[in-house]
Design a protein around this motif. Sequence first.
Motif, PDB file in Angstrom:
ATOM      1  N   GLU A   1      34.329  53.027  12.817  1.00  0.00           N
ATOM      2  CA  GLU A   1      33.696  52.474  13.850  1.00  0.00           C
ATOM      3  C   GLU A   1      34.591  52.150  15.120  1.00  0.00           C
ATOM      4  OE1 GLU A   1      30.621  49.596  13.046  1.00  0.00           O
ATOM      5  OE2 GLU A   1      29.608  50.949  11.554  1.00  0.00           O
TER       6      GLU A   1
ATOM      7  N   PRO B   1      31.498  51.804  26.372  1.00  0.00           N
ATOM      8  CA  PRO B   1      30.647  51.352  25.309  1.00  0.00           C
ATOM      9  C   PRO B   1      29.599  52.520  25.022  1.00  0.00           C
ATOM     10  CG  PRO B   1      31.109  49.540  26.862  1.00  0.00           C
ATOM     11  CD  PRO B   1      31.760  51.047  27.520  1.00  0.00           C
TER      12      PRO B   1
ATOM     13  N   ALA C   1      28.418  54.156  21.376  1.00  0.00           N
ATOM     14  CA  ALA C   1      27.314  53.828  20.578  1.00  0.00           C
ATOM     15  C   ALA C   1      26.672  55.325  20.389  1.00  0.00           C
ATOM     16  CB  ALA C   1      26.287  53.122  21.623  1.00  0.00           C
TER      17      ALA C   1
ATOM     18  N   VAL D   1      26.424  48.938  20.148  1.00  0.00           N
ATOM     19  CA  VAL D   1      27.593  48.390  20.853  1.00  0.00           C
ATOM     20  C   VAL D   1      27.216  47.458  21.996  1.00  0.00           C
ATOM     21  CG1 VAL D   1      29.779  49.073  22.208  1.00  0.00           C
ATOM     22  CG2 VAL D   1      28.970  50.548  20.394  1.00  0.00           C
TER      23      VAL D   1
ATOM     24  N   ILE E   1      34.120  46.290  25.187  1.00  0.00           N
ATOM     25  CA  ILE E   1      33.342  46.514  24.058  1.00  0.00           C
ATOM     26  C   ILE E   1      33.415  45.319  22.924  1.00  0.00           C
ATOM     27  CG2 ILE E   1      33.242  47.936  21.903  1.00  0.00           C
ATOM     28  CD1 ILE E   1      34.064  50.227  23.617  1.00  0.00           C
TER      29      ILE E   1
ATOM     30  N   GLY F   1      32.706  44.474  19.150  1.00  0.00           N
ATOM     31  CA  GLY F   1      32.087  45.009  18.041  1.00  0.00           C
ATOM     32  C   GLY F   1      31.753  43.979  17.002  1.00  0.00           C
TER      33      GLY F   1
ATOM     34  N   ALA G   1      27.025  43.429  15.743  1.00  0.00           N
ATOM     35  CA  ALA G   1      27.427  43.630  17.251  1.00  0.00           C
ATOM     36  C   ALA G   1      27.145  42.221  18.154  1.00  0.00           C
ATOM     37  CB  ALA G   1      27.018  44.863  17.855  1.00  0.00           C
TER      38      ALA G   1
END
Length: 197
Positions: free
Chosen positions: A38, A46, A50, A76, A83, A85, A153
Amino acid sequence: MAPANPGLIILASSSPWRRQLMRQLQIKFEATSPDVDETAQPQETPIALARRLAITKAQSVAEMWPEAIVIGADQVADVNGIILGKPGTRENAKKQLRQQSGQSVLFHSGLCVCAPGFDEPLATVETVTTRFRELSDAQIERYVQAEDVTATAGSIKSEGLGITLVEAIESSDPSALVGLPLIALRRFLEQAGVDLP
């Protein structure tokens, strides 16, 4: 694992929350966890991340079960283009929540459906705008102790105690914030020939 039967629907996700959302559609499905890295690619936005992860998850499972309808999804969190995570630890969760305090955070939920009748997978990204309250360190500490968000997330579970951290949520599909946009999924499944109530 045995090959899938025609008409089998597989959710390519280990998330219990996505499985719970799938049950709302009242269709029979199985779930399996795809083994997908990922990590964002250099310069990847972002939204692009996703979308790519949803497609990659669906396609990786569809390769094993080519006769199945496979649903891939990923989410995300996006704070001003950065971003966020899955935090992995409580300490990282606290840092993420401090970063989101008082901010408008975008949660991009990627969705992909692979089906035997499709020439190409169907994919989309639904974005939810979430306005966080100003959070004190004490509030963040209490939340992280009360809710395990290490695999979520942006460190927020809106379907749980996380709803107390926000001022407002703006979305055309409320299920997208939990990580599986059911309105778009219904359209994709109907195109794949699935009869829904």
